[in-house]
Motif scaffolding. Structure first.
Motif, PDB file in Angstrom:
ATOM      1  N   ASN A   1      56.032  82.247  74.549  1.00  0.00           N
ATOM      2  CA  ASN A   1      56.960  82.700  73.515  1.00  0.00           C
ATOM      3  C   ASN A   1      58.067  83.500  74.183  1.00  0.00           C
ATOM      4  N   ASN A   2      58.931  82.762  74.874  1.00  0.00           N
ATOM      5  CA  ASN A   2      59.977  83.346  75.703  1.00  0.00           C
ATOM      6  C   ASN A   2      61.314  82.760  75.279  1.00  0.00           C
ATOM      7  N   ASP A   3      62.069  83.521  74.536  1.00  0.00           N
ATOM      8  CA  ASP A   3      63.336  83.026  73.998  1.00  0.00           C
ATOM      9  C   ASP A   3      64.430  83.079  75.054  1.00  0.00           C
ATOM     10  N   TYR A   4      65.317  82.094  74.993  1.00  0.00           N
ATOM     11  CA  TYR A   4      66.509  82.109  75.841  1.00  0.00           C
ATOM     12  C   TYR A   4      67.584  81.261  75.173  1.00  0.00           C
TER      13      TYR A   4
ATOM     14  N   GLY B   1      59.204  77.969  78.991  1.00  0.00           N
ATOM     15  CA  GLY B   1      59.511  78.863  77.885  1.00  0.00           C
ATOM     16  C   GLY B   1      59.566  78.039  76.612  1.00  0.00           C
ATOM     17  N   ASN B   2      59.888  78.672  75.503  1.00  0.00           N
ATOM     18  CA  ASN B   2      59.837  77.978  74.216  1.00  0.00           C
ATOM     19  C   ASN B   2      61.219  77.595  73.691  1.00  0.00           C
ATOM     20  N   SER B   3      62.256  77.680  74.524  1.00  0.00           N
ATOM     21  CA  SER B   3      63.603  77.448  74.016  1.00  0.00           C
ATOM     22  C   SER B   3      63.880  75.984  73.702  1.00  0.00           C
ATOM     23  N   ARG B   4      63.115  75.042  74.319  1.00  0.00           N
ATOM     24  CA  ARG B   4      63.400  73.625  74.091  1.00  0.00           C
ATOM     25  C   ARG B   4      62.160  72.807  73.748  1.00  0.00           C
ATOM     26  N   THR B   5      61.100  73.474  73.329  1.00  0.00           N
ATOM     27  CA  THR B   5      59.876  72.746  72.961  1.00  0.00           C
ATOM     28  C   THR B   5      59.764  72.521  71.457  1.00  0.00           C
ATOM     29  N   ASN B   6      60.573  73.252  70.690  1.00  0.00           N
ATOM     30  CA  ASN B   6      60.556  73.148  69.221  1.00  0.00           C
ATOM     31  C   ASN B   6      59.235  73.600  68.601  1.00  0.00           C
ATOM     32  N   LEU B   7      58.475  74.405  69.327  1.00  0.00           N
ATOM     33  CA  LEU B   7      57.253  74.967  68.761  1.00  0.00           C
ATOM     34  C   LEU B   7      57.586  76.230  67.974  1.00  0.00           C
ATOM     35  N   ASP B   8      57.016  76.353  66.794  1.00  0.00           N
ATOM     36  CA  ASP B   8      57.197  77.556  65.988  1.00  0.00           C
ATOM     37  C   ASP B   8      56.045  78.504  66.299  1.00  0.00           C
ATOM     38  N   LEU B   9      56.264  79.386  67.274  1.00  0.00           N
ATOM     39  CA  LEU B   9      55.171  80.246  67.731  1.00  0.00           C
ATOM     40  C   LEU B   9      55.030  81.523  66.909  1.00  0.00           C
TER      41      LEU B   9
ATOM     42  N   GLU C   1      69.713  90.798  78.315  1.00  0.00           N
ATOM     43  CA  GLU C   1      68.710  90.013  77.590  1.00  0.00           C
ATOM     44  C   GLU C   1      68.272  88.798  78.414  1.00  0.00           C
ATOM     45  N   LYS C   2      69.236  88.156  79.067  1.00  0.00           N
ATOM     46  CA  LYS C   2      68.899  87.007  79.917  1.00  0.00           C
ATOM     47  C   LYS C   2      68.006  87.441  81.066  1.00  0.00           C
ATOM     48  N   ARG C   3      68.338  88.555  81.674  1.00  0.00           N
ATOM     49  CA  ARG C   3      67.550  89.041  82.813  1.00  0.00           C
ATOM     50  C   ARG C   3      66.114  89.328  82.386  1.00  0.00           C
ATOM     51  N   ARG C   4      65.958  89.950  81.211  1.00  0.00           N
ATOM     52  CA  ARG C   4      64.608  90.231  80.718  1.00  0.00           C
ATOM     53  C   ARG C   4      63.851  88.939  80.412  1.00  0.00           C
ATOM     54  N   SER C   5      64.569  87.939  79.909  1.00  0.00           N
ATOM     55  CA  SER C   5      63.950  86.655  79.619  1.00  0.00           C
ATOM     56  C   SER C   5      63.481  85.981  80.905  1.00  0.00           C
ATOM     57  N   PHE C   6      64.307  86.025  81.946  1.00  0.00           N
ATOM     58  CA  PHE C   6      63.947  85.418  83.228  1.00  0.00           C
ATOM     59  C   PHE C   6      62.698  86.075  83.813  1.00  0.00           C
ATOM     60  N   ILE C   7      62.684  87.383  83.802  1.00  0.00           N
ATOM     61  CA  ILE C   7      61.558  88.121  84.383  1.00  0.00           C
ATOM     62  C   ILE C   7      60.284  87.888  83.565  1.00  0.00           C
ATOM     63  N   SER C   8      60.428  87.881  82.244  1.00  0.00           N
ATOM     64  CA  SER C   8      59.272  87.669  81.371  1.00  0.00           C
ATOM     65  C   SER C   8      58.646  86.293  81.619  1.00  0.00           C
ATOM     66  N   TYR C   9      59.483  85.272  81.699  1.00  0.00           N
ATOM     67  CA  TYR C   9      58.955  83.929  81.943  1.00  0.00           C
ATOM     68  C   TYR C   9      58.265  83.856  83.305  1.00  0.00           C
ATOM     69  N   ALA C  10      58.905  84.395  84.340  1.00  0.00           N
ATOM     70  CA  ALA C  10      58.341  84.333  85.691  1.00  0.00           C
ATOM     71  C   ALA C  10      56.977  85.013  85.749  1.00  0.00           C
ATOM     72  N   ARG C  11      56.867  86.154  85.121  1.00  0.00           N
ATOM     73  CA  ARG C  11      55.587  86.866  85.111  1.00  0.00           C
ATOM     74  C   ARG C  11      54.525  86.059  84.379  1.00  0.00           C
ATOM     75  N   SER C  12      54.894  85.495  83.242  1.00  0.00           N
ATOM     76  CA  SER C  12      53.935  84.708  82.459  1.00  0.00           C
ATOM     77  C   SER C  12      53.494  83.469  83.229  1.00  0.00           C
TER      78      SER C  12
END
Length: 212
Positions: free
Chosen positions: A63-66, A36-44, A74-85
């Motif tokens: 582009n998966n915020d957490y 995900g993008n929470s610790r890469t410091n990329l401005d997507l 919100e956390k649950r949606r983030s987890f599912i979104s990342y897993a699918r991606s």
């Protein structure tokens, strides 16, 4: 390598994966990280995906915020979104020799299992915290149906992983009690010395290289 919170600076508990990836890259292995993008410091911005190179690794960041301040939903949606991606992108890449994944969230294990099965390659799974037990204890997961599904996923992940990495003796022993092959559970401490690989880490890397 699948890790929703992979740190491109190699700090924090994610140091294990950073050091493993950097070492494999130094041995002329091609290492691709899905994160995900929470610790890469990329401005997507509005981009769905970003790419960067670090320490010889190719990092694909969704582009998966957490962040810890998110609500449970919100956390649950983030987890599912990342897993699918991660599962979707994993099937678009060249066939790997090995899948390494880090849980929690347990949804990452689902994406890793899917990718491992698709390519018929071994999976090394890191368990940083025992899910779903931990989230049940924190009362973040109460739905009985979701709890049942999560437990089934947990057991499937333990069963199908070729190797399970645990950062602490308590976690390692808990996982060993849930698997038939106790020897596949390897204790790997949180913070690794990036300057000199300790004996335990070197042994794990040899096991990974042998598998590849």
């Amino acid at each position: 390598m699948l890790h929703q919170y992979f740190s491109t600076e190699g700090n924090g508990p994610e140091n294990r994966f950073f050091e493993i990836g950097r070492y494999l890259a130094s041995q002329d292995h091609q290492v691709t990280v899905l994160t995900g993008n929470s610790r890469t410091n990329l401005d997507l911005g509005t981009k769905k995906i970003g790419l960067l190179q670090t320490a010889g690794m190719a990092v694909i960041a969704f582009n998966n915020d957490y962040h810890p301040g998110m609500s449970t939903g919100e956390k649950r949606r983030s987890f599912i979104s990342y897993a699918r991606s991660a599962a979707r992108q994993g099937r678009r890449l060249p066939r790997p020799d090995l899948i390494l994944a880090s849980s929690p969230p347990l949804t990452t294990a689902w994406a890793a299992l899917s990718t491992s099965k698709h390519y018929r390659v071994p999976l090394f799974l890191e368990i940083r915290e025992l899910w779903p037990d931990a989230v049940i204890h924190r009362r973040s997961l109460r739905n009985k149906t979701l709890i049942s599904l999560a437990r089934r996923l947990e057991q499937k992940a333990y069963r199908q992983a070729a190797c399970i990495l645990a950062p602490a003796p308590g976690i390692a022993e808990a996982v060993r009690e849930s698997v038939s092959d106790r020897d596949k559970v390897v204790l790997l401490p949180d913070y690794l010395d990036s300057g000199a690989l300790n004996e335990q880490f070197s042994g794990l890397l040899k096991k990974i290289i042998k598998t590849v």
